[in-house]
Design an enzyme around this catalytic site. Structure first.
Site, PDB file in Angstrom:
ATOM      1  N   MET A 152      19.027   1.105  -5.433  1.00 19.16           N
ATOM      2  CA  MET A 152      19.811   0.258  -4.540  1.00 19.16           C
ATOM      3  C   MET A 152      18.890  -0.422  -3.531  1.00 19.16           C
ATOM      4  O   MET A 152      17.819   0.058  -3.234  1.00 19.16           O
ATOM      5  CB  MET A 152      20.836   1.102  -3.781  1.00 19.16           C
ATOM      6  CG  MET A 152      21.891   1.722  -4.681  1.00 19.16           C
ATOM      7  SD  MET A 152      22.961   0.472  -5.367  1.00 19.16           S
ATOM      8  CE  MET A 152      24.081   1.507  -6.308  1.00 19.16           C
ATOM      9  N   SER A 200      12.687   1.524  -1.340  1.00 15.37           N
ATOM     10  CA  SER A 200      13.943   0.982  -1.855  1.00 15.37           C
ATOM     11  C   SER A 200      14.943   0.819  -0.722  1.00 15.37           C
ATOM     12  O   SER A 200      14.678   0.134   0.252  1.00 15.37           O
ATOM     13  CB  SER A 200      14.488   1.865  -2.980  1.00 15.37           C
ATOM     14  OG  SER A 200      14.726   3.182  -2.539  1.00 15.37           O
ATOM     15  N   CYS A 201      16.066   1.524  -0.815  1.00 18.47           N
ATOM     16  CA  CYS A 201      17.161   1.241   0.097  1.00 18.47           C
ATOM     17  C   CYS A 201      17.138   2.116   1.341  1.00 18.47           C
ATOM     18  O   CYS A 201      16.353   3.039   1.467  1.00 18.47           O
ATOM     19  CB  CYS A 201      18.485   1.429  -0.636  1.00 18.47           C
ATOM     20  SG  CYS A 201      18.709   3.129  -1.199  1.00 18.47           S
ATOM     21  N   GLU A 202      18.081   1.805   2.247  1.00 15.63           N
ATOM     22  CA  GLU A 202      18.203   2.535   3.502  1.00 15.63           C
ATOM     23  C   GLU A 202      18.432   4.020   3.273  1.00 15.63           C
ATOM     24  O   GLU A 202      17.905   4.868   4.000  1.00 15.63           O
ATOM     25  CB  GLU A 202      19.366   1.947   4.302  1.00 15.63           C
ATOM     26  CG  GLU A 202      19.731   2.723   5.553  1.00 15.63           C
ATOM     27  CD  GLU A 202      20.964   2.126   6.216  1.00 15.63           C
ATOM     28  OE1 GLU A 202      21.022   0.889   6.324  1.00 15.63           O
ATOM     29  OE2 GLU A 202      21.860   2.896   6.608  1.00 15.63           O
ATOM     30  N   ARG A 211      17.333   5.917   0.961  1.00 17.25           N
ATOM     31  CA  ARG A 211      16.100   6.644   0.633  1.00 17.25           C
ATOM     32  C   ARG A 211      15.365   7.026   1.927  1.00 17.25           C
ATOM     33  O   ARG A 211      14.728   8.083   2.002  1.00 17.25           O
ATOM     34  CB  ARG A 211      15.194   5.805  -0.276  1.00 17.25           C
ATOM     35  CG  ARG A 211      13.917   6.537  -0.690  1.00 17.25           C
ATOM     36  CD  ARG A 211      13.147   5.769  -1.739  1.00 17.25           C
ATOM     37  NE  ARG A 211      13.809   5.763  -3.022  1.00 17.25           N
ATOM     38  CZ  ARG A 211      13.699   6.737  -3.933  1.00 17.25           C
ATOM     39  NH1 ARG A 211      12.967   7.803  -3.668  1.00 17.25           N
ATOM     40  NH2 ARG A 211      14.329   6.649  -5.078  1.00 17.25           N
TER      41      ARG A 211
END
Length: 765
Positions: free
Chosen positions: A453, A545-547, A549
């Site tokens: 994501m 990657s995303c927030e 993580r």
């Protein structure tokens, strides 16, 4: 080297010039001049080497003499290493120089024998023919070929090795007497082996010794040779042609001879220092592994029968244009490849070229490929035509911006949908949304595509660490700012800086107490370099990657802080708090296990969302103090209410059932034990060592092996392999049982003595 086959490797004292002094033996005279070369720790071993060199045994060869000089050179202080020389003025000339660079001992080999010079004395030895020796030796031909050679080999042993050489000889005698075909000489600390072993031996196991070389004239009918984890620097070109399988992993081999055994079918040279392979490898070769070496190029023509080739972790920039036609597995990851051959073998099933610099794949790959790993390259596109047999493709961490238009229509031949993993690529939001929409349709039958994501196209600028910290600690004094500025030179400091900035953008910052928690934690990091190092390492991949993580990484950092505190003594006087900390770590491990189960059942979900989702949603019901309250993408985690209910029940049941055993084996608890109960800890460890060193351990292994009743196979080598694997697995199991018993016993005793044993009772009602 003396050839035992044609001329027996013994020598006779031929001439002595200048009578030996009766006042000071040569070995003492030499030792008095060089004893300062060695530390007290190495004095005894160095003296043994000098005694050997002053009076070499009759069977001494150049290789054996050289090994003693190498040993002395290694034992000496670095400043004196050059005073011990070999191959001086010729391949077979060795000498020792005094502190003032005067030659005090030399040994020179020639075609007739060798000469020892030292202390004004010279002793020359010449070889004796086999017939001369036979006339003076009693016993049968076998006694000459084995007993005499083995006894001389034992006599030559350094003091610390003598007992193990005796053990090796006993094993060889046992093989000779009982006609055994396997000889196991592993973990004996051997520095050499005799050239002659019982002729019926077909499997020779020399793993985990200290061998620097193998005999040039190794005799016998060996088919399988294992010499892993030694100190070999080369392989003789004269190894028996009968050898079919050879494992020489974890050595120091720098080159291979041009000629290897002609019958060789399997060769494993993992973790050596080989820079190139011979042009003419044995034609019978089927398996070749040179994983983790320094090879820059491969021969243009490899043996046509090779089916498994592992050249992973070398320095290859290209593969041969023509690879063996029957190749089924090619592992070439961790090299410097920029492309693949235009035509790959038609029967290839496994292709791993991860961690290279490949920019494009061949448009047509062999249809037989089931596993393809092209992760960590520089690919911008994937082929439109994927192999029909493909089951899993790993293409993470490339420069992919689009997926093949044909991908949704691909139908693999396998029983399950093909899995294509493309995490951490700079896909556009449109590409991700389109793939989501396609895979969510009821009639979709294409591959399962997994990617992380988040928006990868956003480039975040990493600020200096002290500025990132000031974003959390706004009232820092100049002295504190300078302290964090100094930390910027530490490994992974930039990664931690980026992590802190990203953490400030997460959902958790909506809660005022979260910022206070992070601020207090940062002040702790400033005072604890060991904890800071651990946390900085965790930050390395936290922002890729995303927030969510980033939030998951923060959880991992808090868990690491808890373990760090336990190991460093924060709970030594507060065992109740230590046990509660252990319970939290146990619950987190259980959550991770359940999350992995869930990930396997999901179609298209980022595993980060699953792991974090369980942690986040079970925070209150499981009293997880290190977990944050919020996450951004929980709605796409795929976790249902029934999943959470089931997880809570399973974790609580597991804790009531297993925590007692888990805590007994928990590493941080062991650190606490060593500090608060040192005597009991030492007694327990001594008891553990006694279990291993006495017959108890081996008796239990043998008993379980006997219960297995491993049937004899028509293939004797296969039976031996099964037997060894079973013994290894049983040994691990028995060791775990011994550990569990002893560590549980000491835990119960100490907790009872500290009056906190009730804390190990079932926690959940």
């Amino acid at each position: 080297m003396f050839n035992i086959t044609n001329i027996q490797s013994t020598a006779r004292h031929q001439s002595i010039s200048n009578e030996a002094s009766t006042e000071v033996p040569l070995k003492e005279e030499i030792w008095n001049k060089i004893s300062a070369f060695f530390s007290s720790e190495h004095q005894v071993e160095a003296q043994n080497c000098i005694a050997y060199l002053c009076h070499p045994p009759e069977t001494a060869s150049p290789e054996e003499i050289k090994s003693k000089f190498e040993c002395l050179r290694m034992l000496a202080f670095p400043a004196y290493a050059d005073n011990i020389q070999y191959s001086r003025g010729g391949a077979d000339q060795y000498c020792i120089l005094s502190e003032n660079s005067q030659e005090i001992l030399s040994i020179v080999f020639n075609t007739e024998g060798y000469t020892v010079e030292g202390g004004g004395k010279s002793v020359t030895y010449t070889r004796v023919t086999e017939s001369e020796q036979a006339s003076s030796a009693s016993g049968s031909k076998d006694a000459v070929n084995y007993e005499l050679i083995w006894s001389e080999w034992v006599k030559e042993a350094p003091a610390k090795e003598a007992a193990n050489r005796e053990e090796a000889v006993q094993r060889m005698r046992d093989c000779l007497k009982n006609n055994k075909t396997e000889l196991r000489l592993k973990i004996l600390g051997l520095t050499t082996i005799p050239a002659y072993i019982p002729e019926q031996i077909t499997t020779l196991i020399l793993d985990n010794n200290e061998l620097k070389s193998l005999p040039e004239n190794l005799q016998g009918n060996i088919k399988t040779l294992y010499a892993n984890s030694n100190q070999l620097t080369s392989i003789p070109a004269t190894l028996p042609d009968t050898i079919q399988e050879m494992e020489l992993s974890i050595n120091r081999i720098t080159e291979l001879p041009e000629r290897l055994p002609s019958a060789l079918q399997s060769l494993d040279l993992f973790h050596n220092k080989i820079s190139c392979l011979p042009e003419n490898l044995p034609e019978e070769l089927r398996y070749l592994s040179v994983y983790d070496n320094s090879i820059r190029t491969l021969p243009a023509h490899l043996p046509s029968g090779i089916t498994h080739l592992n050249v992973q972790s070398n320095s290859l920039t290209a593969l041969p244009e023509t690879l063996p036609p029957g190749l089924k597995t090619l592992e070439a990851g961790e090299n410097a490849l920029t492309s693949l051959p235009a035509s790959l073998p038609p029967e290839l099933q496994v292709l791993d070229v991860s961690k290279n610099q490949i920019t494009v794949l061949p448009e047509t790959l062999p249809p037989t490929i089931t596993t393809l790993d092209v992760s960590r390259n520089a690919l911008t596109n994937l082929p439109e035509n994927l192999p029909a047999a493909l089951q899993i493709m790993q293409a993470s961490r490339n420069n992919l911006v689009r997926l093949p238009e044909s991908l949704p229509h691909f139908r693999g031949e396998g029983p399950q949908p093909t899995r294509i993993i493309v995490e951490y690529n700079p896909f556009s939001e449109r590409t991700i949304q389109n793939m989501q929409r396609l895979m969510s349709s009821v009639d979709y039958q294409g591959p399962r595509v997994l990617f992380a994501m988040g928006d990868f196209s956003i480039v975040r600028v990493t600020r200096p660490l002290h500025q990132a910290v000031q974003g959390w600690l706004t009232s820092l004094e100049e002295e504190d700012v300078n302290q964090w500025r100094a930390f910027e030179a530490e490994a992974n400091a930039a990664a931690f800086s980026g992590f802190l900035d990203y953490l400030g953008d997460t959902q958790n910052t909506r809660h005022p107490d979260f910022k206070e928690q992070v601020s207090a934690w940062l002040m702790r990091l400033a005072e604890d370099s060991a904890l800071r190092e651990t946390v900085f390492i965790i930050a390395m991949n936290a922002t890729i990657s995303c927030e969510d993580r980033v939030t998951l990484a923060y959880h991992q950092m808090q868990e690491a802080t808890l373990v760090h505190d336990a190991e460093r003594g924060a709970f030594d006087s507060h065992l109740a708090e230590l046990i509660m900390a252990g319970r939290e770590i146990f619950r987190l491990e259980q959550i991770e296990s359940l999350a992995r189960e869930k990930v396997k059942r999901l179609f298209f979900i980022d595993e980060v969302e699953v792991f974090l989702g369980f942690q986040n949603q079970l925070r209150e019901s499981l009293s997880l103090t290190t977990m944050t309250r919020d996450m951004r993408f929980y709605n796409v985690s795929g976790i249902t209410e029934s999943d959470l209910d089931e997880a809570e029940i399973r974790i609580k049941m597991a804790e009531n059932r297993d925590f007692h055993k888990w805590f007994a084996l928990w590493g941080p608890w062991h650190k606490v034990l060593e500090r608060i109960a040192p005597e009991e800890w030492r007694e327990m460890m001594a008891k553990r060592d006694e279990c291993i060193e006495t017959d108890e351990y081996q008796s239990r292994v043998n008993a379980e092996l006997e219960d297995l009743r491993i049937a004899d196979d028509s293939d004797a080598e296969r039976t031996t392999e099964v037997q060894m694997d079973a013994e290894r697995a049983i040994g691990i199991k028995i060791m775990e049982e011994i550990n569990q018993t002893l560590f549980t016993e000491i835990m119960e005793n100490i907790l009872l003595k500290k009056e906190v044993s009730s804390l190990m009772s079932a926690y959940w009602r």
